[in-house]
Design a protein around this motif. Sequence first.
Motif, short mmCIF file in Angstrom:
data_model
loop_
_atom_site.label_atom_id
_atom_site.label_comp_id
_atom_site.label_asym_id
_atom_site.label_seq_id
_atom_site.Cartn_x
_atom_site.Cartn_y
_atom_site.Cartn_z
N HIS A 1 42.48 12.35 39.10
CA HIS A 1 43.87 11.99 39.41
C HIS A 1 44.11 12.19 40.91
O HIS A 1 43.73 13.21 41.49
N GLN B 1 48.87 6.70 31.66
CA GLN B 1 49.34 5.93 32.82
C GLN B 1 50.18 4.75 32.37
O GLN B 1 49.80 4.01 31.45
N TRP C 1 53.05 8.66 35.07
CA TRP C 1 52.24 9.16 33.95
C TRP C 1 53.17 9.75 32.90
O TRP C 1 54.02 10.58 33.23
#
Length: 680
Positions: A624, A656, A664
Amino acid sequence: MGYVEGQGLGSSGQGIVNPIEAQARPQGAGLGAVREKTKQARDEEKREAARRGESIEDSSDEEKRRRRKKKQERKTESRSGTGTPVPRPKPKFRTAREIEDAMEGLEVPNVLKSLIDATGKEQRVLTSTAGLMASQEFVSQGEGEAMKIARRARTDLEAFADEWKGLTERKKFIELEEAQVVDELDAYQARLNHLTGLIAAVEELDIFEHEESTASKFNEMTEKVEAMESKYRDIGDEYKLAETVVAAIHPLFRQAMEEWEPLQDPNFLVSNLARLQPILSRRTENGVQQRSSTSPYETMIYTLWLPRVRSALLNDWDVYDPNIATSLIVAWKPIVPAFVYANLIDQVVVPKLSGALKQWKPRSSRRHPSQQDGKFPWWLFTWLEYLGERHTNPKQPTGLMSDTKRKFRVVLDSWSLRRGLINGIELWRDALGSEFDVCLRNHLLPRLARHLREDFTVNPQEQDLTALEDVLRWKDFFKPNVMGLLLVSDFFPKWHEILYIWLTNDPNYEEVATWFTWWQSQIPKEVNELAIVEDEWNKGLHTMNLAAELGDRAAAELPRPATTGRTALPTRQDAVAEAAAAASKAAPVPQAKSAIVEEIAFKDIVENWCVEQGLIILPLREAHPKNGYPLFRITASATGKGGVVAYLHGEVVWVQNKKAKDVWEPMGLEDSLVERAEGR
């Protein structure tokens, strides 16, 4: 030239003597048809051979010698071993009496009964009047004429006898043929009468004495068909009696289907068609069953019965009331073709059940608990015995029970534990089989652990057992050691803590002992007998005895109980379930005070859930951009493409957003995540 007549040419006479002759071959004759060498050529060959002192034989001479040799061999073979000639058999002559006796029905006139006996040295005339063997010598010319007449008469008599014998045999053959033809005519006549009766019976099928209703007509026709089938069973296949009966029933059956209400009268005409099955279901031709096409009866059911029943189930049947539809199915299943039954189930019943199942929203029970009771799919379980393996096996990837299992998992995730057991839990267990235990272990057991950990408090002054009772209601659906693990993990740490606090604050040991005994009685006997639970009770007794020995020093010196159970608790719901399942399948739990439930990584739990849902979780080997957690792709595609990108943090799957890549969203292990992974 030195030639001398009679001598050969040449100085020593070795040449030919006579001029060369030409041998003409007949036109069209092939080799070997005539002798190719002339007589002059053969004579020259013999002369030349004689001059050399040799001899040469002509082929004609060889042929003569062979013929003589064969003739000699035949003479030798005609004699016996001793040289005695084999006598020839004497001809046998029958008398007129013998001929007359041998030929049945033949009468020989007396004038022809004088026969000639020429077997002896002297010829004799045999007459029946003078005796068969009486002899008469012929001494005159007249008698010679009589002998000629007698010989001719005998020859004629023999000819007559042979002809008579032939005619007699011909007569017997004609008589046998006549008898055979008569038998065939009788059989044909009987068959004609039988067939005429069948035609008359068929013509009477559509003649009814009672015109009250379609049911009465059908009853009357059923009786006629049964009588006809019993009487003409022997010729039924030859003359396609089954097709004839279907043709007679078809107009009446069409009228009956137009008047019939399937859901109101499911047994209409069932008994009649069941009685007619021996003839209606017959589909043989020349002894070989034909399966390449439907029989007339099957075609009638498919074109008349199936549309009527399909329309009734689609338009008039309430899916939440299965009894009416199942009664119809049960009544007609034995008499409808298998492919018609399968079509009705697959094309009508299953889609309607599936649609009703999709409309059932178990999660609505949290806001409106009463709504769940009315929508509970007990009606679905009623149909399980009528459905195929694809829809009754919850392990199948698709089908009604596969969808039902997903709904049941949602029920377990959303059911209020304060309400007790789930409605119809026994039905769920019978329908899901082994998958029922899997669902409880993965979805209910973690909630029981959390409920006991968060909502239960040990309070000797005012004890509330509601949360513990909520958990213990489910003890019959788990193995005792699973409940024992649950108590060790989430009950005994709290209990030991309260016991420690009580013992370090000027306790009344008699009250503590009573409190200890009371708590033992609250736990089911089968759970108390487990080694891991006994270990906890013994641990409490040890703490009480140590506090009594320390006395006033207990407040400062009594050791605080270790919270092994609490620290070993998984931080995710499914972790407790997996640990309990592993413990139930493993060897007996050792009596140790160490942690019992192992820590299970949340990633493993997510992977197991993906396997159950038919999904794939693949590491992307990326992190991430902000928090650095590894990214995964969860997809339903075997190629590893599509689906959603997610990372795991805080026991939550963060997915996502497809539109806003930097957003997210948290998401649980539920149907919505499955839909996102499948691209829906």
